[in-house]
Design an enzyme around this catalytic site. Structure first.
Site, PDB file in Angstrom:
ATOM      1  N   TRP A 175       0.846  -1.189   0.000  1.00 38.01           N
ATOM      2  CA  TRP A 175       0.000   0.000   0.000  1.00 38.01           C
ATOM      3  C   TRP A 175       0.883   1.241   0.000  1.00 38.01           C
ATOM      4  O   TRP A 175       1.956   1.283   0.590  1.00 38.01           O
ATOM      5  CB  TRP A 175      -0.999   0.016   1.157  1.00 38.01           C
ATOM      6  CG  TRP A 175      -0.478  -0.324   2.525  1.00 38.01           C
ATOM      7  CD1 TRP A 175       0.725  -0.005   3.065  1.00 38.01           C
ATOM      8  CD2 TRP A 175      -1.181  -1.057   3.534  1.00 38.01           C
ATOM      9  NE1 TRP A 175       0.821  -0.467   4.338  1.00 38.01           N
ATOM     10  CE2 TRP A 175      -0.334  -1.115   4.660  1.00 38.01           C
ATOM     11  CE3 TRP A 175      -2.448  -1.636   3.603  1.00 38.01           C
ATOM     12  CZ2 TRP A 175      -0.707  -1.760   5.844  1.00 38.01           C
ATOM     13  CZ3 TRP A 175      -2.812  -2.269   4.784  1.00 38.01           C
ATOM     14  CH2 TRP A 175      -1.954  -2.334   5.877  1.00 38.01           C
ATOM     15  N   GLU A 185     -16.881   1.319   2.781  1.00 37.13           N
ATOM     16  CA  GLU A 185     -17.081   0.694   1.474  1.00 37.13           C
ATOM     17  C   GLU A 185     -18.190  -0.348   1.506  1.00 37.13           C
ATOM     18  O   GLU A 185     -18.843  -0.604   0.486  1.00 37.13           O
ATOM     19  CB  GLU A 185     -15.780   0.053   0.989  1.00 37.13           C
ATOM     20  CG  GLU A 185     -14.732   1.024   0.465  1.00 37.13           C
ATOM     21  CD  GLU A 185     -13.931   1.683   1.576  1.00 37.13           C
ATOM     22  OE1 GLU A 185     -13.122   2.584   1.280  1.00 37.13           O
ATOM     23  OE2 GLU A 185     -14.117   1.296   2.750  1.00 37.13           O
ATOM     24  N   ASP A 240       2.677  -3.923 -13.825  1.00 35.58           N
ATOM     25  CA  ASP A 240       1.540  -3.162 -13.321  1.00 35.58           C
ATOM     26  C   ASP A 240       0.614  -2.673 -14.427  1.00 35.58           C
ATOM     27  O   ASP A 240       0.892  -2.831 -15.613  1.00 35.58           O
ATOM     28  CB  ASP A 240       2.042  -1.973 -12.493  1.00 35.58           C
ATOM     29  CG  ASP A 240       1.311  -1.832 -11.175  1.00 35.58           C
ATOM     30  OD1 ASP A 240       0.066  -1.970 -11.178  1.00 35.58           O
ATOM     31  OD2 ASP A 240       1.968  -1.607 -10.152  1.00 35.58           O
TER      32      ASP A 240
END
Length: 523
Positions: free
Chosen positions: A192, A261, A310
């Site tokens: 993260w 969320e 990525d």
């Protein structure tokens, strides 16, 4: 009705002709990724969700590319068009001000609907805990068919895990999708970045006394060991794999930190998300998930993570990240492992990003009401380019919008903000190019600023910080110093356009082969 779980969604994919089951023996080492990459870039009719049921060395099937088209993304969120969700959001954030008693009564259904969304805790047996493994000498991660996606990846990566943490200061829960590099049977990396809420929870736990920090963490490494070690408390983390599609999408959505969320997932699915307490940590997870990883990250334990192929189309470089230590793996009987690959677009994540673009447009318009439409093209990998049309009302309006966009959440990362008049279709890249190339003077119409950039941007001179440009591709006004006449765009008259449309069949151009025959005759 909302999908009960991932399996319900898989059945819907199959019924819609959007699923291909592959029974041939396949490897998790690059083979699944190569198959999926080819399928994801194929035309409609070939681009399908894939269910691999014969994975070498594993008993679990692998589901991939489930969100990999606009049709499947809409199916996942149970709408015909993503703008349906946008309209529901608009109705919530811009309700008509009630003027009479009857108007107030008309608002009641909306208020009642909001009350249906919060997640509900399930007591007793939950599907995701039909099998519980707490002994690290047993197969934990090693029983999951975690795939390696690209040749130079540092190893296998979990790429579609819903990572759940809780803010140590406020207790507010967060869901995010962060990749996990598998290091062994019971530990992974926890990738993260400093802009992510999970990283904010990690740093908040540092500030609560675990470590004395004489300087902030250096995210160029990307995390830096603290100089003075105090009590090594742990931040608890759960990772849910194979959730119902509304939960998975909600975890990817750029919601403000104080909005759960799971509440948003309940709004999307029009039904509360059922949750259950974890077995070894004090967190709740979606009760119908296929697999749950329970564990913690220590403040002092960092390990090199990456490189990783990525969504930018390039490899993210290696860096130091927290280590996620597992305390348990729970799963359903005969679980299904859902994953994703990212790379050069289009890939599955492109459609998740497009969903965010359409669903959150009303929120952007609420803050910047002059915005008519927005396109975050795949080629800009969502944080590199924003194409925006506006209802231009005063000189310099485009520049005002550029600055506003750079102040909106994750839109702050946008390197290129290009602004058009409202009659330009920003989803037609040919029309976009025509207006940029034809309507701009580079010196006059470009505005350069410095600011934060996405951590994955490999071109910026300093990690996470660099320059951005706004391009004003609107028609220029005299009030903006343009004293020449601005030419009108070439458009056929409606009368002739309608006439030709009515007579089109008379021209013999609609019949297959007729135009080819005429050309041959002419020659």
């Amino acid at each position: 009705m909302a999908f009960a779980d991932l399996r319900d969604f898989i059945r819907a994919l199959d019924k819609a002709g959007e699923l291909v089951t592959i029974k041939a023996l396949v490897s998790t080492d690059l083979e699944i990724a190569e198959i999926t990459d080819r399928v994801s870039k194929s035309p409609e009719g070939i681009n399908k969700a894939l269910l691999f049921t014969n994975v070498k060395g594993y008993d679990m099937p692998v589901l991939i590319n489930a969100f990999g088209s606009m049709k499947r993304t809409c199916l996942a969120l149970e709408v015909e068009d993503l703008d349906e969700i946008a309209q529901r959001i608009k109705a919530l954030i811009k309700p008509k001000v009630p003027e009479t008693f009857l108007d107030k009564l008309a608002l009641l259904p909306t208020l009642v609907e909001i009350g249906k969304f919060p997640p509900k805790l399930t007591h007793g047996q939950a599907p995701c805990q039909e099998v519980v493994i707490t002994d690290p000498t047993q197969a934990m991660l090693n029983k999951i068919p975690i795939i390696k996606c690209w040749p130079e990846d540092a190893g296998p990566f979990v790429t579609l895990g819903v990572v759940i943490t809780r803010d140590p200061a406020t207790g507010i829960r967060n869901l995010g999708i962060y990749r996990l590099q598998q290091y062994g049977n019971a530990h992974t990396g926890m990738h993260w970045h400093k802009h992510h809420d999970g990283a904010r929870h990690f740093e908040e736990s540092r500030r609560q006394g675990q470590f004395s920090m004489s300087e902030p963490p250096n995210y160029g490494t990307l995390f830096k060991e603290p100089k003075e070690k105090k009590e090594d408390r742990q931040l608890e983390v759960a990772v849910a794999l194979g959730c119902d599609p509304a939960v998975t999408y909600a975890a990817s959505a750029p919601l403000p930190p104080d909005i759960d969320e799971l509440l948003f997932a309940g709004f999307l699915r029009q039904s509360p998300v059922r949750m259950v307490k974890c077995k070894t940590i004090d967190l709740e997870v979606p009760a119908t998930a296929e697999i749950v990883l329970e564990g913690y990250v220590n403040q002092s334990e960092l390990k090199e993570e990456g490189p990783f192929g990525d969504h930018t189309g390039f490899y993210s470089l290696a860096g130091m990240f927290p280590v996620f230590r597992l305390t348990a793996v729970t799963h359903r009987q005969n679980p299904i492992y859902q994953t994703i690959i990212v790379g050069k677009p289009p890939q599955e994540d492109c459609y998740l990003g497009k969903a965010t673009e359409r669903i959150f447009l009303p929120l952007v318009q609420m803050l910047v009401p002059e915005i008519v439409d927005m396109n975050l093209p795949w080629e800009g990998v969502f944080h590199n380019c924003a194409l925006i049309s506006i209802d231009k009302r005063f000189p310099g309006h485009a520049r005002k919008v550029m600055n506003a966009v750079w102040g909106l959440g994750q839109l702050m990362f946008t390197k290129f903000v290009i602004v058009f008049d409202k009659d330009v279709n920003v989803h037609d890249l040919s029309e976009v190019a025509l207006n940029v190339f034809g309507n701009t003077d580079p010196k006059r119409d470009m505005m350069f600023v410095d600011g934060p950039l996405d951590i994955l941007d490999h071109a910026c001179p300093i990690l996470g910080f660099g320059s951005k440009v706004g391009i004003d591709a609107t028609r220029k006004w005299k009030g903006e110093g343009f004293n020449r006449d601005w030419p009108k765009p070439i458009v056929m008259s409606n009368t002739i356009s309608d006439l030709v449309s009515r007579r089109w069949s008379e021209y013999g151009l609609s019949e297959e082969g007729s135009l080819k025959d005429k050309i041959s005759t002419f020659k």
